[in-house]
Each structure stands twice: as structure tokens, then as C-alpha cells.
Scaffold this motif. Structure first.
Motif, PDB file in Angstrom:
ATOM      1  N   ASN A 125     -18.603  -4.900 -32.264  1.00  0.00           N
ATOM      2  CA  ASN A 125     -17.306  -4.559 -33.896  1.00  0.00           C
ATOM      3  C   ASN A 125     -18.335  -5.088 -35.045  1.00  0.00           C
ATOM      4  O   ASN A 125     -17.446  -4.236 -35.900  1.00  0.00           O
ATOM      5  CB  ASN A 125     -16.974  -6.252 -33.524  1.00  0.00           C
ATOM      6  N   GLN A 128     -19.476  -1.404 -34.574  1.00  0.00           N
ATOM      7  CA  GLN A 128     -18.302  -0.078 -35.257  1.00  0.00           C
ATOM      8  C   GLN A 128     -17.881  -0.649 -36.744  1.00  0.00           C
ATOM      9  O   GLN A 128     -17.660  -0.045 -37.534  1.00  0.00           O
ATOM     10  CB  GLN A 128     -16.496  -0.769 -33.950  1.00  0.00           C
ATOM     11  N   GLN A 166     -14.881  10.141 -38.014  1.00  0.00           N
ATOM     12  CA  GLN A 166     -14.832   9.818 -36.842  1.00  0.00           C
ATOM     13  C   GLN A 166     -15.353  10.584 -36.245  1.00  0.00           C
ATOM     14  O   GLN A 166     -16.079   9.772 -35.162  1.00  0.00           O
ATOM     15  CB  GLN A 166     -13.554   9.376 -36.759  1.00  0.00           C
ATOM     16  N   GLY A 193     -10.514   1.219 -25.326  1.00  0.00           N
ATOM     17  CA  GLY A 193      -9.613   1.057 -25.826  1.00  0.00           C
ATOM     18  C   GLY A 193      -9.746   2.093 -27.028  1.00  0.00           C
ATOM     19  O   GLY A 193      -9.338   3.411 -27.107  1.00  0.00           O
ATOM     20  N   TYR A 194     -10.218   1.757 -28.763  1.00  0.00           N
ATOM     21  CA  TYR A 194     -10.062   2.979 -29.963  1.00  0.00           C
ATOM     22  C   TYR A 194     -10.489   3.914 -29.759  1.00  0.00           C
ATOM     23  O   TYR A 194     -10.091   5.047 -29.528  1.00  0.00           O
ATOM     24  CB  TYR A 194     -10.129   2.227 -30.786  1.00  0.00           C
ATOM     25  N   ASN A 197      -9.865   7.271 -28.085  1.00  0.00           N
ATOM     26  CA  ASN A 197      -8.658   8.296 -29.037  1.00  0.00           C
ATOM     27  C   ASN A 197      -9.145   9.548 -29.916  1.00  0.00           C
ATOM     28  O   ASN A 197      -8.594  10.715 -29.813  1.00  0.00           O
ATOM     29  CB  ASN A 197      -7.890   7.533 -30.126  1.00  0.00           C
ATOM     30  N   THR A 336      -1.551   6.619 -25.149  1.00  0.00           N
ATOM     31  CA  THR A 336      -2.477   5.980 -25.731  1.00  0.00           C
ATOM     32  C   THR A 336      -1.405   5.411 -26.495  1.00  0.00           C
ATOM     33  O   THR A 336      -2.351   3.988 -27.351  1.00  0.00           O
ATOM     34  CB  THR A 336      -3.748   6.370 -26.743  1.00  0.00           C
ATOM     35  N   GLY A 337      -0.394   5.779 -26.725  1.00  0.00           N
ATOM     36  CA  GLY A 337       0.775   4.632 -27.420  1.00  0.00           C
ATOM     37  C   GLY A 337       2.357   5.214 -26.989  1.00  0.00           C
ATOM     38  O   GLY A 337       2.382   6.382 -26.936  1.00  0.00           O
ATOM     39  N   PRO A 396       0.083   1.650 -30.146  1.00  0.00           N
ATOM     40  CA  PRO A 396      -1.424   2.001 -29.464  1.00  0.00           C
ATOM     41  C   PRO A 396      -1.310   0.909 -28.628  1.00  0.00           C
ATOM     42  O   PRO A 396      -0.658  -0.352 -28.736  1.00  0.00           O
ATOM     43  CB  PRO A 396      -2.595   1.537 -30.290  1.00  0.00           C
ATOM     44  N   LYS A 398      -3.031  -0.326 -26.043  1.00  0.00           N
ATOM     45  CA  LYS A 398      -4.160  -1.616 -25.747  1.00  0.00           C
ATOM     46  C   LYS A 398      -4.099  -2.430 -26.672  1.00  0.00           C
ATOM     47  O   LYS A 398      -3.867  -3.777 -26.137  1.00  0.00           O
ATOM     48  CB  LYS A 398      -5.392  -1.627 -26.171  1.00  0.00           C
ATOM     49  N   ALA A 399      -3.530  -2.699 -28.027  1.00  0.00           N
ATOM     50  CA  ALA A 399      -2.903  -3.808 -29.152  1.00  0.00           C
ATOM     51  C   ALA A 399      -1.423  -4.097 -28.579  1.00  0.00           C
ATOM     52  O   ALA A 399      -1.954  -5.211 -28.726  1.00  0.00           O
ATOM     53  CB  ALA A 399      -2.905  -2.545 -30.960  1.00  0.00           C
TER      54      ALA A 399
END
Length: 401
Positions: A125, A128, A166, A193-194, A197, A336-337, A396, A398-399
Motif C-alpha cells: 500500500n 502504491q 497509471q 483488486g484494483y 483494471n 470489475t464493476g 467496483p 472488490k470494494a
């Protein structure tokens, strides 16, 4: 919500056996709480447990049911700042974990010790966050800030620049992290996770190949593999492979039974507000085009079957309802969402894909259906010229799970 207090166990053997199936969080808190002493922990978006800070310490004991991202926030942040930024502890085995927090800096500044996985996840984290900081610094050099409202004429260009930055800054950081930590569950969790994407199929395949055999056996690594398959299977022009999903009555619905019809496949979830806000308009779409040549199929990604059944009953949508019990969302469509919708032609070929829901004008899906069937669907809502359009972005997965 449950409150946990310390228990005295005379037998060390009993204590050891008990700890094997539990997660214990022991917190040390510095700073004046101003009487706001509650600490909350949850997974997804449901508060599960509460602890009380007493003499600068708190303790929470939970059953270990498998790998989980346990999220924490506190009453102090809510009362003093009106909001909170959660702190996540990634757990892949039972044990005791130690959290150290300066309450005045916010619970998100917590540090964890006591296990390799949560400590490594904290390091990931940090890396990131540093990478995202670089992205925002570059955006600020170009646009003066890292975010613009959708009404700003530069908003689209900024969004495109952000995506490019990104891919150029964050994706290499993730791939380097996985290469250095191929034996860690953190790598699979980060990619599913993120990270996925913003990765291309080629980058995902290279990253997945780095996972150790043990990591590839984890559920999250399997989801990465399914997602790669889904990206390949759900490209515009691809033919949908047959799949099944369970109906509210507990029977398997076979997608092949819809062959010969145009089909809208709608991925949603009971907890997804934009999904449920889209349903009144979708009912208008269904009413307009329902025929022997058109059908709609909803596939819920809910993990809680009871919540799904309750939402199905509440919405009472007149088209086919199913629950994804075969990983269709991942390996079939790389979802993914939600909401995410696809338009499929009578031969099973994918014609269109839409992510999110725009409530104030017809989207590509409706326009294509009008072209195909020669009918007009009502706009979702009326709108005055001076009002800005409302775009409901996808939530999303995962969230929210």
C-alpha cells in the motif's frame, strides 16, 4: 455488533488450540480520544464488530474463516472530521496481530505487526500510494490539479492522461512487486483488486505466470486466471460461450436457451445503488422491446444469496433473474464493476458493452435496439436544459464484496 473482553484461560494447550481458529487484534492507541473511544471493524460494507479503547488499548477477537481484508475505522475520525479513511489489514491465517495508532493522525495511519502477510500488504500500500502520488504530480503539472469536474472542458483529456500515467507508473510497480513476492498471497490479492483494471491481457498473463504454484491455488489467483479468460471471451465481436446460472427457484438456467434472440445481459448486485436506480428505466426498455426476438437476463454477483433473493422480490423485474454460482462474471465477462450490461445478437455474438448507467439520455444500448427493432424507448428521466446530466458509475466489485 459484538463486544469482546479478555478471557483467562488456564490451560496453555486450550489457548493454543483456540487461537488456531481465531484472529485477534490488539490495538495500542496514543493521543487524546476526546471521549470518542469506539473502534469499528468490518469486511465489505457491513460493520461486524466494535471494540472500546480503554487506557490506550483495545482488543477484537474474530473467527478465522479464510483470507480476508479486515477494515478498521474509529469514532474519533467521524466525530472530529465528519468522515473516515479505513485502514485495511490483510489476513491469510489465524493468529494475533498488533495495531499501533496515533488517534490524532487518523486510523488510516495505523501500523501493523505480527505477521508477514499484513506487514507486506502495508508495504504494498505504501508503494502504491507513492506511485499514485507521482501520477497526481504529473497531472498537476499539465492541468494544474489532479481532478476536474465532468463539466470542465479538460476533464476528458485529464482522464485519458491519468489512464496513460497509471499504466506507465503503477503497472510496472505492481509487476515488480509480484516478481519480488511471488510466494506471497499479497501478490494475488493486489492483482485481483484494483490492479487488474489497468493491466492489458499480456501484462496480466505475465504477472499471473510469476505467481508461485502455492499462490496459484488461492481463490484470488484463480480469479485472476478467470478474469484473463473473461477478457478474451468478452471482447466485442466474440461469441459468448454457453454458461449456466441459478434461478431464484434453485434451478440452473442455460444461456443456450436464448439462442436466436437479441439478449441484454445485465450484471448487478443487491448492494449496488446505481444498479437498482437503473431498474425503472430498464423496465421501460424491456416493455418496449419484449418479443420473441428479444429477452433480458440479469446475473447477480451477490455472495449473499438471501440478500439477492430479497432484492429480486423487492424489484420484481419481469425478465429472467439468476445468481452467478459458476464464476460467469469473471471467466465469461471479466466484470470489475456493476452495473455492466452486454448486448448479444441472435448468434451469440457480443455487439455492445456498457459500464455504469446514465439516467438522463439514451445510451448506445438503447440506440442500437431502436435501430434493430424500429421502436423508441422513453428517456429515463425528464431534464431541464440548465440541469447537468447524472452519470452513475459502476461500483467496483472488490470494494463492495
Amino acid at each position: 455488533m459484538k463486544f469482546y473482553t479478555a478471557a483467562i484461560i488456564c490451560s496453555s494447550l486450550v489457548a493454543s488450540a483456540s487461537a488456531q481458529s481465531k484472529i485477534i487484534f490488539k490495538g495500542k492507541v496514543s493521543g487524546d480520544t476526546k471521549g470518542y473511544n469506539n473502534v469499528f471493524t468490518y469486511t465489505g460494507h457491513t460493520t461486524k464488530d466494535t471494540a472500546i479503547i480503554s487506557d490506550g488499548a483495545f482488543s477484537i477477537e474474530l473467527p478465522y474463516e479464510g483470507p480476508v481484508l479486515q477494515l478498521f475505522y474509529d469514532e474519533y475520525d467521524i466525530r472530529n472530521n465528519g468522515m473516515y479513511q479505513p485502514y485495511g489489514v490483510l489476513i491469510d491465517k489465524p493468529g494475533t496481530y498488533y495495531l499501533t495508532t496515533d488517534i490524532t493522525k487518523g486510523f488510516h495511519s495505523t501500523k501493523v505487526t505480527g505477521g508477514k502477510t499484513p506487514e507486506l500488504y502495508q508495504s504494498y500500500n505504501d508503494q502504491q500510494s507513492a506511485a499514485f502520488k507521482k501520477v497526481n504530480q504529473q497531472l498537476e503539472k499539465i492541468y494544474g490539479k489532479g481532478w476536474l469536474p465532468e463539466t470542465d472542458p479538460n476533464a476528458a483529456a485529464l482522464s485519458k492522461s491519468r489512464d496513460s500515467l497509471q499504466k506507465a507508473i503503477i503497472v510496472p510497480m505492481i509487476m515488480s512487486f509480484v516478481k519480488e513476492n511471488k510466494d506471497s498471497y499479497v501478490s494475488a490479492f493486489a492483482v485481483v483488486g484494483y490492479a487488474r483494471n489497468m493491466m492489458s491481457v499480456d501484462e496480466l498473463e505475465k504477472t499471473y505466470a510469476m505467481f508461485s504454484p502455492a499462490v496459484k491455488k488461492t481463490d484470488d489467483a484463480k480469479r485472476v486466471a478467470n478474469y484473463i479468460q473473461g477478457l478474451k471471451s468478452s471482447a466485442i465481436g466474440a461469441t459468448v460461450k454457453n454458461f449456466t446460472a441459478v434461478s431464484p427457484e434453485g434451478k440452473q438456467f442455460d444461456f443456450a436457451s436464448l439462442k436466436g434472440k437479441y439478449v441484454i445481459i445485465d450484471f448487478w448486485a443487491s448492494w449496488c445503488s446505481p444498479c437498482r436506480q437503473s431498474f425503472p428505466h430498464m423496465r421501460e426498455v424491456y416493455k418496449t422491446f419484449k418479443s420473441n426476438e428479444f429477452e433480458m437476463l440479469s446475473i447477480s454477483i451477490d455472495k449473499d444469496k438471501a440478500a439477492w433473493l430479497k432484492a429480486v422480490a423487492q424489484e420484481n423485474n419481469p425478465w429472467i433473474q439468476t445468481l452467478d454460482d459458476n464464476s460467469v462474471a469473471d471467466k465469461g465477462f471479466a466484470i470489475t464493476g456493476v452495473p455492466t450490461t452486454y448486448l448479444i445478437d441472435p448468434q451469440g455474438k457480443i455487439l455492445l458493452k456498457e459500464v455504469g448507467f446514465e439516467s438522463t439520455k439514451k445510451g448506445p444500448m438503447e440506440l442500437k435496439l431502436e435501430e434493430l427493432f424500429g421502436k423508441s424507448v422513453p428517456v429515463a428521466t425528464t431534464q431541464k436544459k440548465e440541469e447537468k446530466k447524472e452519470v452513475m458509475k459502476a461500483v467496483p466489485m472488490k470494494a463492495m464484496q
